[in-house]
Write a protein that holds these residues in place. Structure first.
Motif, mmCIF file in Angstrom:
data_model
loop_
_atom_site.group_PDB
_atom_site.id
_atom_site.type_symbol
_atom_site.label_atom_id
_atom_site.label_comp_id
_atom_site.label_asym_id
_atom_site.label_seq_id
_atom_site.Cartn_x
_atom_site.Cartn_y
_atom_site.Cartn_z
ATOM 1 N N THR A 187 -30.572 -46.267 29.521
ATOM 2 C CA THR A 187 -31.938 -46.636 29.115
ATOM 3 C C THR A 187 -32.415 -45.837 28.175
ATOM 4 O OG1 THR A 187 -32.961 -45.169 30.922
ATOM 5 C CG2 THR A 187 -32.199 -47.404 31.677
ATOM 6 N N TYR A 188 -33.589 -46.335 27.487
ATOM 7 C CA TYR A 188 -33.919 -45.498 26.604
ATOM 8 C C TYR A 188 -35.677 -45.513 26.436
ATOM 9 C CZ TYR A 188 -35.061 -44.051 21.565
ATOM 10 O OH TYR A 188 -35.880 -43.317 20.588
ATOM 11 N N ASN A 189 -36.428 -44.612 26.179
ATOM 12 C CA ASN A 189 -37.862 -44.345 26.087
ATOM 13 C C ASN A 189 -38.086 -44.215 25.015
ATOM 14 O OD1 ASN A 189 -40.419 -43.328 26.296
ATOM 15 N ND2 ASN A 189 -40.288 -42.362 28.062
ATOM 16 N N SER A 190 -38.757 -45.217 24.330
ATOM 17 C CA SER A 190 -38.962 -45.035 22.489
ATOM 18 C C SER A 190 -40.267 -44.195 22.295
ATOM 19 C CB SER A 190 -39.302 -46.426 22.171
ATOM 20 O OG SER A 190 -40.541 -47.147 22.837
ATOM 21 N N SER A 191 -41.026 -43.882 23.585
ATOM 22 C CA SER A 191 -42.020 -42.899 23.408
ATOM 23 C C SER A 191 -41.590 -41.371 23.236
ATOM 24 C CB SER A 191 -43.287 -43.100 24.206
ATOM 25 O OG SER A 191 -42.965 -42.641 25.474
ATOM 26 N N ASN A 192 -40.712 -41.155 23.673
ATOM 27 C CA ASN A 192 -40.182 -39.768 23.620
ATOM 28 C C ASN A 192 -38.717 -39.700 23.042
ATOM 29 O OD1 ASN A 192 -38.184 -40.141 25.792
ATOM 30 N ND2 ASN A 192 -39.559 -39.071 27.205
ATOM 31 N N GLY A 193 -38.135 -40.830 22.703
ATOM 32 C CA GLY A 193 -36.899 -40.661 21.905
ATOM 33 C C GLY A 193 -35.568 -40.348 22.877
ATOM 34 N N LYS A 194 -35.878 -40.342 24.316
ATOM 35 C CA LYS A 194 -34.814 -39.874 25.184
ATOM 36 C C LYS A 194 -34.009 -41.009 25.782
ATOM 37 C CE LYS A 194 -36.589 -35.328 26.633
ATOM 38 N NZ LYS A 194 -36.712 -34.281 27.852
ATOM 39 N N ASN A 195 -32.710 -40.625 25.987
ATOM 40 C CA ASN A 195 -31.963 -41.582 26.746
ATOM 41 C C ASN A 195 -31.795 -40.902 28.185
ATOM 42 O OD1 ASN A 195 -30.331 -41.744 23.994
ATOM 43 N ND2 ASN A 195 -30.438 -43.790 24.880
ATOM 44 N N CYS A 196 -31.716 -42.235 29.239
ATOM 45 C CA CYS A 196 -31.479 -41.636 30.451
ATOM 46 C C CYS A 196 -30.269 -42.679 30.998
ATOM 47 C CB CYS A 196 -32.722 -41.886 31.150
ATOM 48 S SG CYS A 196 -32.323 -41.778 33.244
ATOM 49 N N VAL A 197 -29.270 -42.065 31.746
ATOM 50 C CA VAL A 197 -28.163 -42.832 32.338
ATOM 51 C C VAL A 197 -28.333 -42.415 33.959
ATOM 52 C CG1 VAL A 197 -25.743 -42.824 32.476
ATOM 53 C CG2 VAL A 197 -26.860 -42.586 30.310
ATOM 54 N N THR A 198 -27.887 -43.594 34.632
ATOM 55 C CA THR A 198 -27.759 -43.477 36.057
ATOM 56 C C THR A 198 -26.611 -44.476 36.538
ATOM 57 O OG1 THR A 198 -29.000 -43.788 38.297
ATOM 58 C CG2 THR A 198 -29.572 -45.445 36.556
ATOM 59 N N THR A 199 -26.011 -44.057 37.502
ATOM 60 C CA THR A 199 -24.966 -44.960 38.076
ATOM 61 C C THR A 199 -25.382 -45.409 39.394
ATOM 62 O OG1 THR A 199 -23.201 -43.799 37.115
ATOM 63 C CG2 THR A 199 -22.564 -45.112 38.675
ATOM 64 N N ILE A 200 -25.550 -46.815 39.578
ATOM 65 C CA ILE A 200 -26.082 -47.187 40.651
ATOM 66 C C ILE A 200 -25.032 -48.204 41.433
ATOM 67 C CG2 ILE A 200 -27.752 -48.858 41.864
ATOM 68 C CD1 ILE A 200 -29.605 -48.047 39.420
#
Length: 149
Positions: free
Chosen positions: A61-74
């Motif tokens: 996933t990506y947050n365009s307001s802070n430029g960070k990616n996040c990864v989660t395994t579900i």
């Protein structure tokens, strides 16, 4: 004779009812109990995903307001705690984050600043591993690998 037919019909109806209840209950119990946005945050939009065999999915996933990616395994079916992981790595900056452990539903979140960079990411459920390299790099073709150990 009428009693036997009624008993037979009642037994058949009961069997159908139990079968229908089981059939209807199966999809509900197989559904994951969370989403990438619940794990990473509502501002994170799913930009990529990859199956972890038949056990679940790893999400980038990506947050365009802070430029960070996040990864989660579900996991597809939460349950007894099993080995799980989620990780993210930015090759040209060396930034990385990972989460490994025994989990019942999901691993992560893992965060890294990745605006304007290619992303390597992946996850694991039990003994099934999925990794994606060179992801979200514009015209470059990403490479996906899933393997079992």
């Amino acid at each position: 004779m009428g009693f036997n037919r009624s008993a037979l019909m009642a037994g058949t109806f009961a069997a159908l009812l139990v079968g229908a209840t089981a059939a209807l209950a199966a999809p509900a119990s197989a559904a994951p109990n969370t989403t990438p946005q619940k794990v990473c945050g509502s501002a994170y939009k799913t930009v990529n995903s990859a199956p972890v065999g038949s056990l679940g999915t790893v999400y980038l996933t990506y947050n365009s307001s802070n430029g960070k990616n996040c990864v989660t395994t579900i996991r597809n079916s939460p349950g007894t705690a099993v080995e799980m992981s989620a990780w993210v790595y930015i090759p040209d900056t060396g930034l990385n984050d990972d989460d490994f452990g025994l989990y019942t539903s999901y691993a992560g979140p893992t965060y890294v600043y990745g605006k304007g960079h290619c992303v390597d990411w992946g996850g694991q459920i039990k003994n099934v591993y999925t990794q994606v390299s060179g992801s979200n790099c514009g015209a470059f073709k990403e490479q996906r690998v899933t393997f079992t150990r």
